[in-house]
Design a protein around this motif. Structure first.
Motif, PDB file in Angstrom:
ATOM      1  N   GLN A  20      70.662  26.778  12.846  1.00 56.37           N
ATOM      2  CA  GLN A  20      69.868  27.853  13.434  1.00 56.37           C
ATOM      3  C   GLN A  20      69.864  27.748  14.953  1.00 56.37           C
ATOM      4  N   ALA A  21      69.844  26.503  15.449  1.00 52.73           N
ATOM      5  CA  ALA A  21      69.863  26.301  16.895  1.00 52.73           C
ATOM      6  C   ALA A  21      71.161  26.823  17.491  1.00 52.73           C
ATOM      7  N   ARG A  22      72.223  26.814  16.700  1.00 48.98           N
ATOM      8  CA  ARG A  22      73.493  27.341  17.182  1.00 48.98           C
ATOM      9  C   ARG A  22      73.588  28.854  17.026  1.00 48.98           C
ATOM     10  N   GLY A  23      72.538  29.436  16.470  1.00 45.12           N
ATOM     11  CA  GLY A  23      72.526  30.882  16.327  1.00 45.12           C
ATOM     12  C   GLY A  23      73.252  31.385  15.101  1.00 45.12           C
ATOM     13  N   SER A  24      73.455  30.541  14.087  1.00 42.27           N
ATOM     14  CA  SER A  24      74.158  30.952  12.884  1.00 42.27           C
ATOM     15  C   SER A  24      73.169  31.411  11.825  1.00 42.27           C
ATOM     16  N   LYS A  25      72.961  32.722  11.732  1.00 41.49           N
ATOM     17  CA  LYS A  25      72.037  33.251  10.738  1.00 41.49           C
ATOM     18  C   LYS A  25      72.590  33.088   9.325  1.00 41.49           C
ATOM     19  N   ALA A  26      73.918  33.005   9.221  1.00 42.07           N
ATOM     20  CA  ALA A  26      74.536  32.897   7.896  1.00 42.07           C
ATOM     21  C   ALA A  26      74.147  31.603   7.202  1.00 42.07           C
ATOM     22  N   TRP A  27      73.916  30.543   7.979  1.00 45.59           N
ATOM     23  CA  TRP A  27      73.624  29.242   7.376  1.00 45.59           C
ATOM     24  C   TRP A  27      72.159  28.864   7.462  1.00 45.59           C
ATOM     25  N   GLY A  28      71.414  29.537   8.283  1.00 46.68           N
ATOM     26  CA  GLY A  28      69.995  29.264   8.372  1.00 46.68           C
ATOM     27  C   GLY A  28      69.246  29.895   7.215  1.00 46.68           C
ATOM     28  N   ALA A  29      68.052  29.391   6.948  1.00 44.09           N
ATOM     29  CA  ALA A  29      67.217  29.947   5.879  1.00 44.09           C
ATOM     30  C   ALA A  29      65.757  29.737   6.246  1.00 44.09           C
ATOM     31  N   PRO A  30      64.905  30.734   6.010  1.00 48.24           N
ATOM     32  CA  PRO A  30      63.472  30.588   6.288  1.00 48.24           C
ATOM     33  C   PRO A  30      62.869  29.455   5.471  1.00 48.24           C
ATOM     34  N   LEU A  31      61.837  28.828   6.007  1.00 47.40           N
ATOM     35  CA  LEU A  31      61.193  27.726   5.304  1.00 47.40           C
ATOM     36  C   LEU A  31      60.691  28.146   3.928  1.00 47.40           C
ATOM     37  N   GLU A  32      60.226  29.384   3.815  1.00 43.95           N
ATOM     38  CA  GLU A  32      59.713  29.853   2.523  1.00 43.95           C
ATOM     39  C   GLU A  32      60.803  29.857   1.462  1.00 43.95           C
ATOM     40  N   VAL A  33      62.028  30.247   1.853  1.00 51.57           N
ATOM     41  CA  VAL A  33      63.153  30.269   0.924  1.00 51.57           C
ATOM     42  C   VAL A  33      63.547  28.846   0.535  1.00 51.57           C
ATOM     43  N   VAL A  34      63.627  27.981   1.539  1.00 45.66           N
ATOM     44  CA  VAL A  34      63.967  26.585   1.276  1.00 45.66           C
ATOM     45  C   VAL A  34      62.942  25.951   0.344  1.00 45.66           C
ATOM     46  N   SER A  35      61.674  26.194   0.619  1.00 44.02           N
ATOM     47  CA  SER A  35      60.603  25.624  -0.183  1.00 44.02           C
ATOM     48  C   SER A  35      60.656  26.127  -1.622  1.00 44.02           C
ATOM     49  N   ARG A  36      60.879  27.429  -1.793  1.00 44.26           N
ATOM     50  CA  ARG A  36      60.945  27.986  -3.151  1.00 44.26           C
ATOM     51  C   ARG A  36      62.094  27.376  -3.947  1.00 44.26           C
ATOM     52  N   GLN A  37      63.234  27.187  -3.282  1.00 39.50           N
ATOM     53  CA  GLN A  37      64.371  26.579  -3.985  1.00 39.50           C
ATOM     54  C   GLN A  37      64.077  25.122  -4.343  1.00 39.50           C
ATOM     55  N   ILE A  38      63.390  24.417  -3.452  1.00 40.68           N
ATOM     56  CA  ILE A  38      63.026  23.025  -3.739  1.00 40.68           C
ATOM     57  C   ILE A  38      62.129  22.960  -4.964  1.00 40.68           C
ATOM     58  N   LEU A  39      61.098  23.796  -5.007  1.00 38.78           N
ATOM     59  CA  LEU A  39      60.173  23.769  -6.135  1.00 38.78           C
ATOM     60  C   LEU A  39      60.855  24.186  -7.428  1.00 38.78           C
ATOM     61  N   ALA A  40      61.773  25.139  -7.344  1.00 38.58           N
ATOM     62  CA  ALA A  40      62.509  25.558  -8.538  1.00 38.58           C
ATOM     63  C   ALA A  40      63.356  24.411  -9.069  1.00 38.58           C
ATOM     64  N   ASN A  41      63.995  23.671  -8.171  1.00 41.89           N
ATOM     65  CA  ASN A  41      64.811  22.532  -8.590  1.00 41.89           C
ATOM     66  C   ASN A  41      63.958  21.405  -9.160  1.00 41.89           C
ATOM     67  N   LEU A  42      62.771  21.199  -8.582  1.00 37.71           N
ATOM     68  CA  LEU A  42      61.881  20.167  -9.096  1.00 37.71           C
ATOM     69  C   LEU A  42      61.432  20.494 -10.517  1.00 37.71           C
ATOM     70  N   LYS A  43      61.146  21.755 -10.776  1.00 37.10           N
ATOM     71  CA  LYS A  43      60.718  22.156 -12.108  1.00 37.10           C
ATOM     72  C   LYS A  43      61.825  21.978 -13.141  1.00 37.10           C
ATOM     73  N   LYS A  44      63.076  22.062 -12.683  1.00 35.30           N
ATOM     74  CA  LYS A  44      64.217  21.849 -13.581  1.00 35.30           C
ATOM     75  C   LYS A  44      64.545  20.366 -13.734  1.00 35.30           C
ATOM     76  N   ALA A  45      63.822  19.523 -12.991  1.00 30.12           N
ATOM     77  CA  ALA A  45      64.009  18.070 -13.046  1.00 30.12           C
ATOM     78  C   ALA A  45      65.444  17.666 -12.740  1.00 30.12           C
ATOM     79  N   LYS A  46      66.066  18.364 -11.779  1.00 33.82           N
ATOM     80  CA  LYS A  46      67.437  18.031 -11.409  1.00 33.82           C
ATOM     81  C   LYS A  46      67.485  16.697 -10.670  1.00 33.82           C
TER      82      LYS A  46
END
Length: 241
Positions: free
Chosen positions: A185-211
């Motif tokens: 994100q610091a390099r200005g790459s929107k393609a690879w950056g992600a909002p904290l809310e999106v990152v957090s939701r994916q983390i919780l989804a993965n935790l629920k799947k016990a990956k």
């Protein structure tokens, strides 16, 4: 059924605070551990009154473990512990003091907390230990100590997973490998950056799947796959800023 509880270690981080908000929204009671409790004031105003906090010094492994034990007792146990503590530096001269700081936090401090959490889950007979590591742990990089320390974390988590199997206990060990989100994100790459809310939701989804191992966001799994396949003479020609 009693209320589920979770402990987040490293609650000063923005990602930890977003995780705390999303977990609280699901009705999970929280225990937050942070180096600076006063910095949590605005977050606590958004969380239920039964949220507990504990101050830790990541450079003091004994104090960290005792604080974790004390918070665990106050919560009367927990079903989930998330470790989100990390240190890095970008000094080209690689001064020893800076590398040592990274290792003190990412290796010694991390191990003290992960080991302590595992022991609590072992006594409880179940639980889930999750740690936010990094894709950086899969190969060496310019931030030598950071890459090496993340590789240590990933191997230590795998060892704990095997140990839980040996003990025949339902203790889930989750390795959450983040991409270089902030850096990109610091390099200005929107393609690879992600909002904290999106990152957090994916983390919780993965935790629920016990990956056992997850890449956050998911696109970083492809980057990881390509990175592992790159031969050394190509990998070492990458350019850094």
């Amino acid at each position: 059924m009693s209320q589920l509880s979770a402990i987040i270690i490293g609650a000063n981080a923005g990602l930890s605070q977003t995780l705390a908000q999303q977990l609280a929204a699901e009705g999970i009671r929280l225990g937050l551990m942070a180096a600076n409790l006063s910095a949590l004031d605005s977050l606590l105003q958004q969380l239920p009154d039964n949220t507990l906090c504990s101050e830790i010094d990541i450079f003091d492994p004994t104090q960290c473990r005792q604080a974790l034990n004390d918070l665990w007792q106050q919560l009367e146990g927990a079903q989930l512990v998330i470790i989100n503590t990390a240190a890095n530096h970008q000094e080209l001269e690689l001064p020893w003091e800076a590398d040592k700081m990274v290792l003190d936090v990412n290796v010694t401090g991390f191990t003290a907390l992960a080991n302590g959490a595992f022991a609590l889950f072992r006594d409880q007979k179940y639980g889930q230990l999750a740690a936010i590591t990094s894709i950086a742990g899969e190969r060496g990089g310019a931030s030598s100590a950071f890459h090496a320390s993340k590789a240590f974390q990933q191997n230590y988590l795998q060892g704990l997973r095997l140990h839980a199997q040996r003990l025949k206990l339902p203790i889930t060990i989750s390795d959450l490998r983040l991409g270089y989100i902030d850096k990109m994100q610091a390099r200005g790459s929107k393609a690879w950056g992600a909002p904290l809310e999106v990152v957090s939701r994916q983390i919780l989804a993965n935790l629920k799947k016990a990956k056992a191992t997850s890449y956050v966001t998911r696109r970083w799994r492809i980057v990881s796959w390509i990175g592992r396949l790159l031969p050394e003479f190509i990998y070492n020609k990458r350019k850094y800023r």
